[in-house]
Design a protein around this motif. Structure first.
Motif, short mmCIF file in Angstrom:
data_model
loop_
_atom_site.label_atom_id
_atom_site.label_comp_id
_atom_site.label_asym_id
_atom_site.label_seq_id
_atom_site.Cartn_x
_atom_site.Cartn_y
_atom_site.Cartn_z
N MET A 99 -13.50 6.87 -6.02
CA MET A 99 -12.81 6.14 -4.95
C MET A 99 -11.35 5.82 -5.34
SD MET A 99 -12.93 4.74 -2.01
CE MET A 99 -12.42 3.40 -1.03
N ILE A 100 -11.19 5.28 -6.56
CA ILE A 100 -9.83 4.91 -6.97
C ILE A 100 -8.93 6.13 -7.05
CG2 ILE A 100 -10.20 4.98 -9.46
CD1 ILE A 100 -8.38 2.49 -9.63
N MET A 101 -9.51 7.28 -7.41
CA MET A 101 -8.70 8.50 -7.53
C MET A 101 -8.12 8.90 -6.17
SD MET A 101 -8.84 8.69 -10.66
CE MET A 101 -7.86 10.13 -10.92
N LYS A 102 -8.87 8.68 -5.10
CA LYS A 102 -8.37 9.01 -3.77
C LYS A 102 -7.27 8.05 -3.33
CE LYS A 102 -12.40 11.39 -2.11
NZ LYS A 102 -13.13 11.77 -0.93
N LEU A 103 -7.31 6.84 -3.86
CA LEU A 103 -6.32 5.82 -3.50
C LEU A 103 -5.05 5.88 -4.35
CD1 LEU A 103 -8.63 2.71 -2.98
CD2 LEU A 103 -7.49 4.07 -1.22
N LEU A 104 -5.09 6.63 -5.44
CA LEU A 104 -3.94 6.63 -6.36
C LEU A 104 -2.61 6.99 -5.69
CD1 LEU A 104 -5.08 7.95 -9.85
CD2 LEU A 104 -4.38 5.65 -9.19
N PRO A 105 -2.54 8.01 -4.85
CA PRO A 105 -1.23 8.29 -4.24
C PRO A 105 -0.71 7.12 -3.40
CG PRO A 105 -2.68 10.18 -4.00
CD PRO A 105 -3.52 9.05 -4.53
N THR A 106 -1.58 6.50 -2.63
CA THR A 106 -1.16 5.35 -1.81
C THR A 106 -0.79 4.17 -2.68
OG1 THR A 106 -2.56 6.10 0.01
CG2 THR A 106 -1.87 3.78 0.04
N LEU A 107 -1.61 3.89 -3.69
CA LEU A 107 -1.32 2.77 -4.59
C LEU A 107 -0.02 3.01 -5.35
CD1 LEU A 107 -4.87 1.97 -6.04
CD2 LEU A 107 -3.57 0.65 -4.34
N THR A 108 0.24 4.25 -5.73
CA THR A 108 1.48 4.58 -6.43
C THR A 108 2.68 4.33 -5.52
OG1 THR A 108 0.32 6.23 -7.75
CG2 THR A 108 2.72 6.39 -7.67
N PHE A 109 2.56 4.74 -4.28
CA PHE A 109 3.64 4.53 -3.31
C PHE A 109 3.90 3.03 -3.10
CE2 PHE A 109 5.16 4.11 1.11
CZ PHE A 109 6.32 4.86 1.03
N VAL A 110 2.83 2.26 -2.94
CA VAL A 110 2.97 0.81 -2.73
C VAL A 110 3.53 0.14 -3.98
CG1 VAL A 110 1.73 -1.34 -2.22
CG2 VAL A 110 1.20 0.75 -0.94
N ALA A 111 3.10 0.58 -5.17
CA ALA A 111 3.65 0.03 -6.42
C ALA A 111 5.14 0.34 -6.55
CB ALA A 111 2.89 0.56 -7.62
N LEU A 134 7.22 0.77 -4.01
CA LEU A 134 7.90 -0.13 -3.07
C LEU A 134 7.98 -1.55 -3.62
CD1 LEU A 134 6.40 0.95 0.39
CD2 LEU A 134 8.69 1.42 -0.51
N GLY A 135 6.86 -2.05 -4.14
CA GLY A 135 6.84 -3.41 -4.70
C GLY A 135 7.78 -3.56 -5.87
N TRP A 150 2.87 9.07 -16.27
CA TRP A 150 3.88 8.21 -15.63
C TRP A 150 3.27 6.92 -15.13
CZ3 TRP A 150 8.65 8.88 -16.72
CH2 TRP A 150 9.16 10.16 -16.98
N LEU A 151 2.06 6.99 -14.59
CA LEU A 151 1.38 5.77 -14.14
C LEU A 151 1.06 4.86 -15.32
CD1 LEU A 151 -1.11 7.14 -11.46
CD2 LEU A 151 1.10 6.02 -11.09
N LEU A 152 0.59 5.48 -16.40
CA LEU A 152 0.23 4.69 -17.57
C LEU A 152 1.47 4.12 -18.26
CD1 LEU A 152 -2.38 3.76 -18.74
CD2 LEU A 152 -2.33 5.68 -20.31
N ALA A 153 2.62 4.68 -18.02
CA ALA A 153 3.87 4.10 -18.53
C ALA A 153 4.37 3.00 -17.59
CB ALA A 153 4.93 5.19 -18.68
N GLY A 154 4.41 3.29 -16.30
CA GLY A 154 4.98 2.35 -15.33
C GLY A 154 4.20 1.05 -15.20
N ALA A 155 2.88 1.14 -15.22
CA ALA A 155 2.06 -0.06 -15.01
C ALA A 155 2.30 -1.12 -16.08
CB ALA A 155 0.58 0.32 -14.92
N GLY A 171 10.97 3.90 -11.39
CA GLY A 171 11.24 5.29 -11.78
C GLY A 171 9.97 6.01 -12.21
N CYS A 172 9.14 5.33 -12.98
CA CYS A 172 7.87 5.93 -13.42
C CYS A 172 6.97 6.25 -12.22
CB CYS A 172 7.14 5.00 -14.38
SG CYS A 172 7.91 4.85 -16.01
N PHE A 173 6.90 5.33 -11.26
CA PHE A 173 6.05 5.56 -10.10
C PHE A 173 6.58 6.70 -9.23
CE2 PHE A 173 4.98 0.86 -10.69
CZ PHE A 173 3.97 1.14 -11.58
N ILE A 174 7.89 6.80 -9.15
CA ILE A 174 8.48 7.93 -8.41
C ILE A 174 8.13 9.25 -9.11
CG2 ILE A 174 10.66 9.07 -7.81
CD1 ILE A 174 11.76 6.22 -7.23
N MET A 175 8.24 9.26 -10.43
CA MET A 175 7.92 10.48 -11.19
C MET A 175 6.43 10.82 -11.05
SD MET A 175 10.73 11.64 -12.30
CE MET A 175 10.13 12.90 -13.40
#
Length: 159
Positions: free
Chosen positions: A1-13, A15-16, A88-93, A152-156
């Protein structure tokens, strides 16, 4: 489930992180320098007022909601380590979490509380204000830079 949400969560992160970076950038670049030009009592009163009004649902959602999303992104990155963008996610978070939430709670909030506790018109108030400006702005620079780095990490990760 979380894997399907990753693109949306990345986009929201992203923006935030961008919103938070913008707020902190504004404070570092012109709000605090403007307050520093005021007499200590006026600067203290203005900053104390800002600190009270900053605790709004919309800003707290941007700051801490992005942090919650970062936790989910870190878990998703670990679970989907072989997926593109996981590094990139594991760096940005953690950059966001440490640089914005932890720094805010350990450094900026205690400085705000100390400022709220002084008499703005006293000699001690002026001394606290001088130290506050130096230390709070330095930690705010850290928050600004880390929010931008997380963005930047989330964009990458998104690309």
């Amino acid at each position: 489930m979380i894997m399907k949400l990753l693109p949306t969560l990345t986009f929201v992160a992203a923006l935030g992180s961008g919103v938070v970076a913008g707020v902190f950038f504004a404070f570092s670049s012109f709000v605090m320098p403007g307050l520093a030009r005021m007499p200590a009592a006026g600067g203290i009163a203005a900053m104390n007022s800002i600190n009270v009004t900053a605790v709004t649902p919309i800003f707290m959602t941007a700051l801490f909601g992005t942090g919650l999303i970062c936790l989910a992104l870190a878990v998703g990155a670990i679970l989907g380590w072989n997926q593109p963008g996981s590094l990139w996610l594991l760096a940005g978070a953690p950059i966001y979490l440490v640089g914005n939430l932890i720094v805010t709670m350990i450094f900026n909030v205690p400085l705000n509380n100390a400022l709220a506790a002084v008499d703005p018109a006293s000699a001690n108030g002026a001394a606290v204000w001088t130290t506050y400006l130096r230390d709070w702005v330095m930690w705010n620079h850290v928050r600004t830079i880390t929010a931008i780095a997380a963005l930047g990490c989330f964009i990458m990760a998104w690309r």
